[in-house]
Scaffold this active site. Structure first.
Site, PDB file in Angstrom:
ATOM      1  N   GLY A   1       0.864  -1.398   0.085  1.00 50.26           N
ATOM      2  CA  GLY A   1      -0.002   0.029  -0.074  1.00 50.26           C
ATOM      3  C   GLY A   1       0.937   1.228  -0.077  1.00 50.26           C
ATOM      4  O   GLY A   1       0.273   2.247   0.178  1.00 50.26           O
TER       5      GLY A   1
ATOM      6  N   GLY B   1       1.693   3.315  -6.037  1.00 45.02           N
ATOM      7  CA  GLY B   1       0.933   2.675  -7.092  1.00 45.02           C
ATOM      8  C   GLY B   1      -0.494   2.625  -6.827  1.00 45.02           C
ATOM      9  O   GLY B   1      -1.112   3.441  -5.969  1.00 45.02           O
ATOM     10  N   ILE B   2      -1.206   1.374  -7.254  1.00 37.86           N
ATOM     11  CA  ILE B   2      -2.804   1.239  -7.030  1.00 37.86           C
ATOM     12  C   ILE B   2      -2.937   1.002  -5.589  1.00 37.86           C
ATOM     13  O   ILE B   2      -3.789   1.365  -5.220  1.00 37.86           O
ATOM     14  CB  ILE B   2      -3.039   0.130  -8.133  1.00 37.86           C
ATOM     15  CG1 ILE B   2      -2.604  -0.892  -7.921  1.00 37.86           C
ATOM     16  CG2 ILE B   2      -3.250   0.880  -9.286  1.00 37.86           C
ATOM     17  CD1 ILE B   2      -3.198  -1.990  -8.615  1.00 37.86           C
TER      18      ILE B   2
ATOM     19  N   THR C   1       6.265 -14.416  -3.575  1.00 43.46           N
ATOM     20  CA  THR C   1       5.965 -13.237  -3.410  1.00 43.46           C
ATOM     21  C   THR C   1       4.473 -13.256  -3.567  1.00 43.46           C
ATOM     22  O   THR C   1       3.565 -12.567  -2.763  1.00 43.46           O
ATOM     23  CB  THR C   1       6.745 -12.098  -4.087  1.00 43.46           C
ATOM     24  OG1 THR C   1       8.104 -12.322  -3.524  1.00 43.46           O
ATOM     25  CG2 THR C   1       6.076 -10.818  -3.542  1.00 43.46           C
TER      26      THR C   1
ATOM     27  N   SER D   1      -4.476 -11.171 -12.678  1.00 42.67           N
ATOM     28  CA  SER D   1      -4.156 -10.323 -13.481  1.00 42.67           C
ATOM     29  C   SER D   1      -4.852 -11.157 -14.886  1.00 42.67           C
ATOM     30  O   SER D   1      -4.868 -12.426 -14.754  1.00 42.67           O
ATOM     31  CB  SER D   1      -2.801 -10.394 -13.861  1.00 42.67           C
ATOM     32  OG  SER D   1      -2.475  -9.564 -15.133  1.00 42.67           O
TER      33      SER D   1
ATOM     34  N   TYR E   1      12.429 -22.342 -15.755  1.00 44.12           N
ATOM     35  CA  TYR E   1      11.898 -20.926 -15.416  1.00 44.12           C
ATOM     36  C   TYR E   1      11.627 -20.196 -16.632  1.00 44.12           C
ATOM     37  O   TYR E   1      12.689 -19.939 -17.667  1.00 44.12           O
ATOM     38  CB  TYR E   1      12.793 -20.157 -14.370  1.00 44.12           C
ATOM     39  CG  TYR E   1      12.414 -18.805 -13.991  1.00 44.12           C
ATOM     40  CD1 TYR E   1      11.250 -18.643 -13.329  1.00 44.12           C
ATOM     41  CD2 TYR E   1      13.030 -17.588 -14.491  1.00 44.12           C
ATOM     42  CE1 TYR E   1      10.932 -17.457 -12.696  1.00 44.12           C
ATOM     43  CE2 TYR E   1      12.528 -16.261 -14.227  1.00 44.12           C
ATOM     44  CZ  TYR E   1      11.393 -16.305 -12.986  1.00 44.12           C
ATOM     45  OH  TYR E   1      11.066 -15.024 -12.695  1.00 44.12           O
TER      46      TYR E   1
END
Length: 373
Positions: free
Chosen positions: A92, A95-96, A191, A225, A247
């Site tokens: 927070g 950005g958004i 993450t 997303s 990867y």
């Protein structure tokens, strides 16, 4: 959740995208995915309902909710009073995530900004207090790539003796070179998914307690997303989750975003079976350029120039999250995926209940291996 009636929204003309500073949660993957989706508009077998949704996505025309891609976080929460609500927002500080924190604070919620960079979080807090002197904002350190940090955050939050009504799993990393987290797990998966999975588990009892004692519906939102469409063929590469040879930075990001939806859907089913007054949904914020852009360089700048009409500004990017966590029209609605403040269909993998259950068990085993079961 809230008593404010659903209001009518007069959709403004979409602003000229050239006048904004841009920010993004998932550039190239978003563009490719959108291109593939747009191409389906011309396919003779494409369902009319899907074509309408895609047309709204491009033009900003409001959908059934009364909102669309041009709506801002303030638009979708206008007239809503979030007094007595406490919300945790990961990531927070910028950005958004920061815009979400600002708007929730403006609507009188007590906002907990959870961020890896506590200095940036404190600066974000001051920027909010500058605009709203009576805002209630608390900052706590949280590094989602470290399960120890997630655990420490939950302990520190518990010492505040606050209720918890809203959890927004917003933070993330994108397209980074291969690296392992502190716990030996591929960084994007660690993450974007596992850190939030563990955090949600640790905070769930507090959310259940709050919902029961107050009678106010709790809400959890995972920021996913449209990139969830472009992942590994099997969806989640369970057997090679941290294999450097396997990867692919773009597919690994898509994998983590798919995991966000699967997590939300499985948690929603579990809470519903328990009869708990908490909803869980996932959202796609839109094509926005935030500090996640840092690993993407010149290619993304060229992409932005070529596709500028599809990009949102930050207030528009935070709109869907704010809509899903605050709007009274979504009372009791759970297990859905939202784009531009309207329900949207996910990939078949994201709707696979068996895959969601397997991911849940897999995530629990990863936590057990790390000594966090």
């Amino acid at each position: 959740m809230l008593t404010h009636p659903i209001h009518t929204y007069n959709h403004p003309k979409r602003q000229n995208p050239f006048i904004y500073i841009w920010c993004i949660p998932s550039p190239l993957i978003h563009f490719i995915s959108l291109f593939l989706l747009f191409s389906s508009l011309c396919h003779r077998h494409t369902h009319t309902h899907t074509r309408r949704k895609m047309f709204r996505l491009i033009t900003g025309i409001p959908g059934p909710s009364g909102f669309g891609s041009a709506s801002t976080a303030e638009n979708v929460t206008e007239g809503i009073d979030a007094t007595n609500l406490t919300a945790i927002i990961t990531g927070g500080a910028s950005g958004i995530g920061l815009e979400t924190a600002r708007v929730l604070a403006k609507r009188n919620a007590h906002v907990i900004i959870a961020a890896r960079n506590i200095e940036a979080a404190n600066a974000a807090k001051q920027s909010i207090l500058k605009d709203y002197t009576k805002a209630k904002v608390t900052t706590l350190k949280l590094d989602l790539a470290s399960l120890d940090s997630v655990e420490a955050f939950s302990h520190e939050f518990a010492t505040l003796n606050l209720p918890l009504n809203i959890l927004i799993n917003n933070a993330g990393i994108m397209f980074c070179p291969f690296q392992l987290s502190q716990d030996g797990i591929e960084m994007q998966f660690a993450t974007n998914h596992l850190g939030h999975f563990y955090l949600t588990n640790l905070l769930l009892d507090k959310m259940k307690e709050t919902a029961k004692s107050t009678g106010i519906e709790g809400r959890i939102v995972n920021l996913s997303s449209v990139a969830h469409l472009l992942t590994y063929p099997e969806g989640i590469a369970f057997e090679q989750i941290s294999d450097q040879k396997k990867y692919d930075d773009k597919k690994a990001y898509g994998q983590s975003k798919l995991a966000n939806i699967l997590h939300a859907n499985e948690l929603s089913r579990r809470l519903e079976s328990e009869g708990v007054n908490i909803t869980v949904n996932s959202v796609h914020p839109g094509l926005i350029m935030t500090n996640l852009f840092r690993y993407s360089g010149i290619l993304m700048k060229m992409l932005k120039l070529a596709t500028h009409i599809l990009w949102k500004n930050v207030p528009q990017g935070a709109a869907t999250t704010c809509y899903v966590v605050l709007h009274p029209g979504l009372k009791g609605v759970s297990g859905n995926y939202y784009v531009d403040c309207n329900e949207f269909k996910t990939s078949s993998l994201a709707r696979d209940e068996a895959l969601a259950k397997r991911l849940w068990d897999f995530s629990c085993n990863l936590l057990k291996t790390a000594g966090k079961a």
